[in-house]
Scaffold this motif. Structure first.
Motif, mmCIF file in Angstrom:
data_model
loop_
_atom_site.group_PDB
_atom_site.id
_atom_site.type_symbol
_atom_site.label_atom_id
_atom_site.label_comp_id
_atom_site.label_asym_id
_atom_site.label_seq_id
_atom_site.Cartn_x
_atom_site.Cartn_y
_atom_site.Cartn_z
ATOM 1 N N ASN A 180 35.731 40.553 32.082
ATOM 2 C CA ASN A 180 35.184 40.063 33.456
ATOM 3 C C ASN A 180 33.602 39.969 33.218
ATOM 4 N N ASP A 181 33.046 40.797 32.503
ATOM 5 C CA ASP A 181 31.496 40.640 32.352
ATOM 6 C C ASP A 181 31.269 39.393 31.663
ATOM 7 N N ILE A 182 32.040 38.865 30.500
ATOM 8 C CA ILE A 182 31.707 37.700 29.962
ATOM 9 C C ILE A 182 32.201 36.513 30.804
ATOM 10 N N GLY A 183 33.154 36.640 31.569
ATOM 11 C CA GLY A 183 33.336 35.558 32.331
ATOM 12 C C GLY A 183 32.502 35.457 33.468
ATOM 13 N N ILE A 213 36.303 36.960 38.520
ATOM 14 C CA ILE A 213 37.884 37.474 39.011
ATOM 15 C C ILE A 213 38.760 36.640 38.406
ATOM 16 N N LEU A 214 38.445 35.010 38.196
ATOM 17 C CA LEU A 214 39.583 34.323 37.709
ATOM 18 C C LEU A 214 39.984 34.917 36.126
ATOM 19 N N CYS A 215 38.958 34.954 35.393
ATOM 20 C CA CYS A 215 39.209 35.372 34.102
ATOM 21 C C CYS A 215 39.829 36.587 33.883
ATOM 22 N N SER A 216 39.529 37.814 34.790
ATOM 23 C CA SER A 216 40.210 38.821 34.793
ATOM 24 C C SER A 216 41.608 38.728 35.458
ATOM 25 N N LEU A 217 41.880 37.872 36.223
ATOM 26 C CA LEU A 217 43.359 37.513 36.812
ATOM 27 C C LEU A 217 44.325 37.050 35.354
ATOM 28 N N LEU A 218 43.483 36.040 35.020
ATOM 29 C CA LEU A 218 44.225 35.522 33.919
ATOM 30 C C LEU A 218 44.489 36.382 32.678
ATOM 31 N N ALA A 219 43.436 37.316 32.388
ATOM 32 C CA ALA A 219 43.765 38.286 31.200
ATOM 33 C C ALA A 219 44.482 39.341 31.479
ATOM 34 N N SER A 220 44.537 39.808 32.825
ATOM 35 C CA SER A 220 45.267 40.752 33.246
ATOM 36 C C SER A 220 46.875 40.627 33.119
ATOM 37 N N ALA A 231 54.131 45.648 36.541
ATOM 38 C CA ALA A 231 54.588 44.187 37.170
ATOM 39 C C ALA A 231 53.483 43.454 37.647
ATOM 40 N N LEU A 232 53.857 42.056 37.788
ATOM 41 C CA LEU A 232 52.946 41.157 38.178
ATOM 42 C C LEU A 232 52.087 41.428 39.338
ATOM 43 N N PRO A 233 52.837 41.775 40.363
ATOM 44 C CA PRO A 233 51.850 42.215 41.642
ATOM 45 C C PRO A 233 50.827 43.418 41.142
ATOM 46 N N GLN A 234 51.214 44.305 40.528
ATOM 47 C CA GLN A 234 50.456 45.164 39.999
ATOM 48 C C GLN A 234 49.243 44.694 39.241
ATOM 49 N N LEU A 235 49.577 43.991 38.230
ATOM 50 C CA LEU A 235 48.682 43.419 37.492
ATOM 51 C C LEU A 235 47.590 42.587 38.088
ATOM 52 N N LEU A 236 47.968 41.772 39.098
ATOM 53 C CA LEU A 236 47.139 40.901 39.618
ATOM 54 C C LEU A 236 46.188 41.706 40.947
ATOM 55 N N LEU A 240 41.988 42.164 40.285
ATOM 56 C CA LEU A 240 40.875 42.015 41.331
ATOM 57 C C LEU A 240 40.323 43.358 41.412
ATOM 58 N N LEU A 241 40.834 44.488 41.377
ATOM 59 C CA LEU A 241 40.154 45.778 41.445
ATOM 60 C C LEU A 241 39.059 45.961 40.410
ATOM 61 N N LEU A 242 39.614 45.870 39.302
ATOM 62 C CA LEU A 242 38.545 45.975 38.196
ATOM 63 C C LEU A 242 37.324 44.941 38.355
ATOM 64 N N SER A 243 37.682 43.620 38.532
ATOM 65 C CA SER A 243 36.612 42.631 38.500
ATOM 66 C C SER A 243 35.686 42.968 39.651
ATOM 67 N N LEU A 244 35.930 43.501 40.740
ATOM 68 C CA LEU A 244 35.107 43.641 41.860
ATOM 69 C C LEU A 244 34.296 45.092 41.585
ATOM 70 N N GLY A 245 34.974 46.009 40.995
ATOM 71 C CA GLY A 245 34.460 47.207 40.613
ATOM 72 C C GLY A 245 33.454 47.104 39.530
ATOM 73 N N GLY A 246 33.742 46.211 38.618
ATOM 74 C CA GLY A 246 32.907 46.057 37.284
ATOM 75 C C GLY A 246 31.495 45.361 38.275
ATOM 76 N N PHE A 247 31.694 44.426 38.996
ATOM 77 C CA PHE A 247 30.510 43.737 39.584
ATOM 78 C C PHE A 247 29.643 44.856 40.213
#
Length: 302
Positions: A180-183, A213-220, A231-236, A240-247
């Motif tokens: 996420n940071d790198i993206g 966020i897009l990088c995190s979604l793809l990686a997750s 499952a996919l919904p949880q991973l998405l 999103l949660l980790l991307s916004l939290g990291g920011f």
């Protein structure tokens, strides 16, 4: 137990892929900056060759490794914050070491108390800082927050999963936080125009945030599906949660640096700054992932 019995083959494969990606990034950075051997980009990319092996070793020597990694981050954070403390060093060190010992003890032996007491200490320090905006109060708040957030690396090891699954989740946490940071950095540098909060962090742009966020979604989705974590919904949702939290973690520590009048907490990691400049996102993403998994698991088990 031997590490080879704990780290699953899927996690090992994912780690190797990450190293392959890092190698390609290093070659790309070397080619792009061949005329400037000490460019910022090359320093930042090459620094990951120090960070990734430390994380890998911590996973290989589970469960002691992640605990030692968390302890190392907190000790290095104390070393950096102490440099900026202008008051009585002895009092500052006593407070910090007491909190560090408490965080280590509670996280390892009493995880339930840790999830209540440590955030409570952070809120208390935050109230004290808001009441009297002193440098010493801010440094204590930063250290308390670091100990609280990083302690959730250990908390993740208390979740009701097999050791192999716990290692996979830890790798997921470290990988998603870093990617996420790198993206954000790459997209922000390449396409960033609209600043988010220029007075706090001049390099943060809306384009960079969206890229992260897009990088995190793809990686997750790729990593979580491959490791069969959720499952996919949880991973998405986790992405999103980790991307916004990291920011948010990055912005909070950037605001603290503006208050202190410094650019970086130290020069420990070439191209990145200090340990707090690198681990600021992890301070927020670790507890967020723990609670997200915990409540998801409670919901499914209930």
């Amino acid at each position: 137990m031997l590490s080879s019995l704990v780290v699953g083959p899927s996690t090992v494969s994912a780690i190797l892929v990450l190293y392959l990606m890092l190698g390609m990034a290093s070659l790309g950075a070397a080619f792009k900056t061949r005329a400037a051997a000490h460019s910022q980009l090359r320093l930042q990319v090459n620094a990951w060759w120090l960070i990734f092996p430390l994380v890998t070793l911590s996973l290989l020597f589970y469960p002691l490794g992640p605990a030692l990694l968390a302890l190392l981050i907190c000790i290095l954070a104390l070393r950096e914050l102490k440099r900026h403390h202008r008051g009585v060093q002895r009092h500052f060190l006593i407070n910090c070491i007491t909190v560090l010992a408490l965080a280590a003890l509670l996280s390892w032996r009493q995880p339930l108390f840790a999830t209540i007491l440590l955030p409570g200490l952070v809120l208390l320090q935050l109230a004290c800082f808001l009441f009297r905006k002193q440098t010493g109060r801010l440094l204590l708040l930063l250290f308390f927050s670091t100990c609280c957030g990083i302690s959730f690396i250990i908390q993740l090891m208390h979740l009701p999963f097999t050791a192999e699954t716990k290692v996979a989740w830890l790798f997921y946490l470290f990988a998603l936080t870093a990617l996420n940071d790198i993206g954000q950095f790459i997209v922000g540098k390449s396409f960033g125009k609209q600043k988010i909060a220029e007075r706090i962090s001049p390099n943060k742009t809306w384009q960079g945030l969206i890229g992260g966020i897009l990088c995190s979604l793809l990686a997750s989705v790729m990593l979580g599906s491959y490791l069969q974590l959720a499952a996919l919904p949880q991973l998405l949702f986790y992405a999103l949660l980790l991307s916004l939290g990291g920011f948010a973690g990055d912005m909070l520590f950037s605001a603290a640096k503006r208050f202190l009048g410094i650019k970086d907490f130290s020069s420990l990691i070439p191209g990145h700054g200090g340990i707090l400049d690198r681990a600021d996102s992890l301070v927020v993403t670790a507890p967020l992932l723990y609670f997200a998994i915990y409540f998801s698991h409670q919901g499914f088990s209930g």
